[in-house]
Design a protein around this motif. Structure first.
Motif, PDB file in Angstrom:
ATOM      1  N   GLU A 126       1.315  -3.218  -6.672  1.00 55.92           N
ATOM      2  CA  GLU A 126      -0.140  -3.949  -7.232  1.00 55.92           C
ATOM      3  C   GLU A 126       0.127  -5.549  -7.006  1.00 55.92           C
ATOM      4  N   ALA A 128       0.923  -0.980   0.415  1.00 56.25           N
ATOM      5  CA  ALA A 128      -0.001  -0.151   0.164  1.00 56.25           C
ATOM      6  C   ALA A 128       0.922   1.411  -0.005  1.00 56.25           C
ATOM      7  N   HIS A 141       3.949   1.720  -0.901  1.00 57.79           N
ATOM      8  CA  HIS A 141       4.634   1.818  -2.030  1.00 57.79           C
ATOM      9  C   HIS A 141       3.811   1.466  -3.370  1.00 57.79           C
ATOM     10  N   ARG A 142       2.635   1.309  -3.234  1.00 57.69           N
ATOM     11  CA  ARG A 142       1.106   2.013  -4.547  1.00 57.69           C
ATOM     12  C   ARG A 142       1.851  -0.203  -5.101  1.00 57.69           C
TER      13      ARG A 142
END
Length: 69
Positions: free
Chosen positions: A26, A21, A23-24
């Motif tokens: 996927e 979350a 460091h975004r």
């Protein structure tokens, strides 16, 4: 993440989720030594749809496998 004196094997799922979350990220594949994870930790990763690779020592390698290194 955690020092070697802090055996927080059950916390791996939440730690990875927080890292993703922040460091975004996927998707991520968790790679760990068998000593780093417990059955509970592996189940948590599996339930969170986080693929993982766990390394362990192969003590019962055949002669052919050992000599091919």
């Amino acid at each position: 993440m955690l020092g070697s004196s802090k055996a927080e094997k059950h916390a791996i799922g939440p730690i990875i989720a927080q890292f993703r979350a922040r460091h975004r990220i996927e998707s991520i594949v968790v790679v760990a030594d068998a000593d780093m994870l417990s059955a509970e930790g592996l189940t948590a990763l599996d339930n969170a749809d986080m693929p993982f690779i766990v390394d362990s020592r192969c003590r019962e390698l055949s002669y052919q496998a050992r000599s091919s290194r």
